[in-house]
Scaffold this active site. Structure first.
Site, mmCIF file in Angstrom:
data_model
loop_
_atom_site.group_PDB
_atom_site.id
_atom_site.type_symbol
_atom_site.label_atom_id
_atom_site.label_comp_id
_atom_site.label_asym_id
_atom_site.label_seq_id
_atom_site.Cartn_x
_atom_site.Cartn_y
_atom_site.Cartn_z
ATOM 1 N N THR A 17 0.815 -1.217 0.000
ATOM 2 C CA THR A 17 0.000 0.000 0.000
ATOM 3 C C THR A 17 0.851 1.270 0.000
ATOM 4 O OG1 THR A 17 -0.150 -0.171 2.396
ATOM 5 C CG2 THR A 17 -1.965 -1.093 1.129
ATOM 6 N N GLY A 18 2.166 1.129 0.063
ATOM 7 C CA GLY A 18 3.033 2.316 -0.017
ATOM 8 C C GLY A 18 3.087 2.828 -1.448
ATOM 9 N N LYS A 43 -4.126 -3.187 7.797
ATOM 10 C CA LYS A 43 -5.033 -3.109 6.647
ATOM 11 C C LYS A 43 -5.614 -4.465 6.265
ATOM 12 C CE LYS A 43 -3.490 1.263 4.984
ATOM 13 N NZ LYS A 43 -2.983 2.117 3.942
ATOM 14 N N ILE A 96 13.525 -5.380 -2.401
ATOM 15 C CA ILE A 96 13.905 -4.305 -3.320
ATOM 16 C C ILE A 96 14.512 -3.119 -2.562
ATOM 17 C CG2 ILE A 96 12.988 -2.719 -5.084
ATOM 18 C CD1 ILE A 96 12.777 -5.803 -5.703
ATOM 19 N N THR A 97 14.094 -2.908 -1.319
ATOM 20 C CA THR A 97 14.463 -1.741 -0.511
ATOM 21 C C THR A 97 15.967 -1.438 -0.493
ATOM 22 O OG1 THR A 97 12.651 -2.384 0.924
ATOM 23 C CG2 THR A 97 14.171 -0.705 1.780
ATOM 24 N N GLU A 209 30.566 -5.505 -10.308
ATOM 25 C CA GLU A 209 31.112 -4.164 -10.099
ATOM 26 C C GLU A 209 32.146 -4.231 -8.994
ATOM 27 O OE1 GLU A 209 27.371 -2.226 -9.279
ATOM 28 O OE2 GLU A 209 27.665 -2.283 -7.128
ATOM 29 N N HIS A 247 26.377 2.614 -4.647
ATOM 30 C CA HIS A 247 25.970 1.430 -3.902
ATOM 31 C C HIS A 247 26.784 1.327 -2.618
ATOM 32 C CE1 HIS A 247 24.394 -0.910 -7.650
ATOM 33 N NE2 HIS A 247 23.423 -0.236 -7.058
#
Lengths: 296, 392
Positions: A17-18, A43, A96-97, A209, A247
């Protein structure tokens, strides 16, 4: 087949819901991802666009039999979200955060290992199996179904490679973003092991990387026991030592994490290391045939 | 965020670690006053970087006059880009054994690691290179942490490759060191430190354990949990704690992820990997990047303007390369930011924009209408910006 996710996955979204969670849930649904529920404490019982919401991961799993979770929860609460999912035993947790405190991740990762569940990320773009399932934020339109596996640390370079390959006619089996944080879940090696036994994957592109030693470990594994062609690309070759390049994990400390060490280790393992994204595509073309146009 | 020595020592004291008596001095007179009141001292430059001893940033003084003279000298130093503005005056520790004790993040093992060595005083990296067996390591369980017997085990491991004489004293050394080892781990855990290091850790003849120097680096992602400490330290150090570079300080104020480099091609992109690759491309085409700047995902036109303004503060910049792969980021939004910035900031230096992904058609159209030619290939764009700036 493909790796980790396909059309039979049952996906819930923690933090649906964010702002980000809601937008990307719509995108994932448009892609065709089977999203069966969302979790936002307080919720439970509500719905968003027909997707049921739950207060806890446990309730969501009981009601939906979910086997994948995508986490879009803000950084102060994200490690907790990972641990909640791990405790319930969801076999694949995709976070994902960006910006989770590193010691939180040490604890969360330890719990995932203890519970025997897989963690992808955090600070990653997620995963995409074209034509079947996407969990995360990779743009929908760039993928094309095919037989090249992708595993990458950087999100935007994952997009570059997917787009470059698609435009040149090479589809992908699955693209996996492992994330740019120092402490994370699945490593290059873990994902390569999955590609090794995946019949749909004929070749793999590895996008590394600077920082850490994941690429060197992957090189050792490839040399030991990976038999499909691998094309690699390392970004940050001109980065100065001691500076964090965006990163949290992209930093050369002393001799640790330098691009030379990664390029040499991969070349030693017989991997073609490309200097540019364009060269990645050319190198892939040397190993696999373009995907026939009728496959979508 | 790196703490200065005296700030790190204040934190370690809170966790029960003994440190020498000392005081802060910001002027030669304050240093002289401290020595007048407390006697002979070491006067130490407070900079968040190693190697200050070799750079002349530490002086041992006996009299207030000497203190004033040395303080005056040290306050004019610039140590590896950090001008010295604060001194720490500290009582000398009596002759003692010099050990090393540290805790840091071990990425490969996904854990913190505690390290102890009887070969303290020198750079620990040097010990790791020349005599790695002299460093004992312990990886605390992520949830259980460190128990007293773990600490004793660490001391025994450190002594196994040391002198027989020290091995004989292992009982005393274990009792002396265990509380400090437990306290240092607690400090790292509670402060969200990715590095917490005492070098040298002095062990005196009577068995006292004293932290003669201290380094603490706190995880940037965890600063929200330490807001009051962060505010307090930033106020004392005038914001110079983390970034010696004035451009990087400014970028921090503007909430931009920016790294200052030596070249002349300004580089902006969305996503860390993409920007690193942008720098690499500039270099491959014979140019020198002036900076790394990641506007991140979903950047607004304001953020793009802010980024352009930031990059142009560096007068060495002859032109700017903007590399956008729209995922969450919308190309039309970025294009509006670029045009707005060019018009409001009166940018006359060359701008090369490579734009692809979400809303790319709209973004390119906006740019073309404003007289900026957008490219689709990153390599071609890199070539273009380098040829426009190389001899400018």
């Amino acid at each position: 087949m493909s790796v980790l996710v396909d059309r039979s996955s049952r996906v819930i979204i923690q933090g649906m819901t964010g702002r980000e969670g809601r937008f990307h849930t719509e995108q994932m649904r448009a892609f065709g991802t089977p999203i069966v529920g969302g979790v936002t404490p307080g919720k439970g019982g509500q719905e968003i666009d027909g997707i049921p919401l739950f207060d806890t991961v446990e309730e969501a799993v009981k009601a939906t039999n979910a086997n994948v979770t995508g986490i879009f929860v803000p950084p102060p609460f994200a490690a907790d979200a990972i641990m909640e999912a791990a405790t319930v035993g969801i076999p694949l947790i995709i976070c994902i955060t960006e910006g989770i405190p590193v010691l939180d991740m040490v604890r969360a990762r330890a719990l995932c290992d203890e519970m025997g569940v897989r963690l992808l990320g955090p600070n990653c773009p997620g995963i995409m199996t074209p034509g079947e399932c996407k969990v995360g934020i990779i743009p929908n339109h760039i993928g094309k179904k095919g037989n090249v596996g992708i595993v990458a640390r950087s999100g935007t370079l994952t997009y570059e490679v997917i787009q470059g390959l698609s435009q040149a006619g090479f589809g992908q089996s699955t693209a996996v973003g492992i994330g740019g944080d120092p402490i994370h879940g699945l490593s290059f090696t873990d994902v390569l092991e999955l590609f090794a036994t995946d019949e749909e994957t004929a070749a793999v592109v590895l996008i590394g990387e600077i920082g850490g030693s994941d690429e060197e470990e992957a090189a050792a594994y490839i040399e030991r026991s990976f038999h499909k062609p691998v094309v690699a690309f390392i970004s940050g070759r001109t980065a100065p030592p001691g500076k964090r390049m965006g990163h949290a994990g992209a930093i050369i400390s002393g001799t640790m994490g330098s691009p030379q060490s990664k390029v040499e280790a991969l070349q030693h393992a017989g991997v073609t290391v490309a200097d540019t994204i364009e060269e990645v595509v050319t190198a892939v073309a040397a190993h696999v045939a373009p995907t026939p146009a009728h496959i979508h | 965020m790196k703490l200065l020595e005296y700030q790190a020592k204040e934190q370690l004291k809170r966790f029960g670690i003994t440190t020498p008596m000392g005081g802060v001095a910001r002027t030669p007179k304050e240093a002289a006053d401290w020595v007048r009141a407390h006697g002979p001292a070491a006067i130490k430059a407070q900079v968040p970087i190693g190697g200050r001893g070799k750079a002349g940033g530490i002086a041992v003084v006996k009299t207030p006059e000497e203190a004033e003279r040395e303080a005056e000298r040290i306050l004019t130093l610039d140590i590896k880009g950090y001008p010295v503005s604060v001194l720490w005056c500290e009582q000398a520790v009596p002759d003692a054994e010099e050990w090393y004790l540290g805790v840091t993040l071990d990425r490969a093992n996904r854990s913190l690691v505690l390290m102890l060595s009887a070969a303290g005083g020198m750079e620990i990296e040097e010990v790791a290179d020349t005599a790695p067996e002299k460093i004992a390591k312990f990886w605390p369980h992520a949830w259980r942490g460190v128990a007293s017997y773990d600490a004793r085990g660490l001391v025994l491991d450190a002594l196994r490759h040391d002198t027989p004489e020290r091995w004989e004293r292992r009982g005393k050394l274990m009792s002396a060191l265990t509380p400090t080892i437990l306290a240092l781990y607690a400090a790292a855990r509670d402060l969200d430190a990715v590095t917490c290091e005492i070098n040298p850790l002095m062990i005196t003849a009577d068995g006292s354990v004293i932290a003669a120097d201290a380094k603490i680096e706190i995880d940037e992602s965890a600063l929200y949990r330490h807001e009051s400490l962060h505010r307090e330290l930033a106020a004392e150090g005038g914001g110079s704690l983390v970034d010696s570079d004035p451009f990087e300080r400014e970028a921090r104020k503007r909430n931009l992820t920016y790294v200052h480099l030596d070249g002349y091609v300004g580089c902006i992109g969305n996503g860390a990997g993409l920007v690193m690759n942008t720098l690499d491309l500039v270099k491959q085409h014979g140019g020198e990047p002036a900076n790394f700047l990641d506007v991140g995902g979903g950047a607004s036109s304001d953020k793009v303007k802010n980024a352009l303004e930031m990059v142009l503060m560096d007068e060495k910049v002859r032109g700017i390369f903007i590399n956008i792969f729209g995922g969450i980021t919308r190309c039309d939004e970025v294009a509006r930011g670029i045009i707005q910035a060019r018009d409001e900031l009166h940018i006359t230096k060359p701008l090369v924009v490579r734009m692809t992904g979400t809303q790319e058609e709209e973004g390119r159209k906006l740019l073309r209408e404003a007289g900026i030619v957008p490219g689709t290939s990153a390599a071609e764009a890199a070539e273009a910006i380098v040829s426009l700036t190389r001899n400018a």
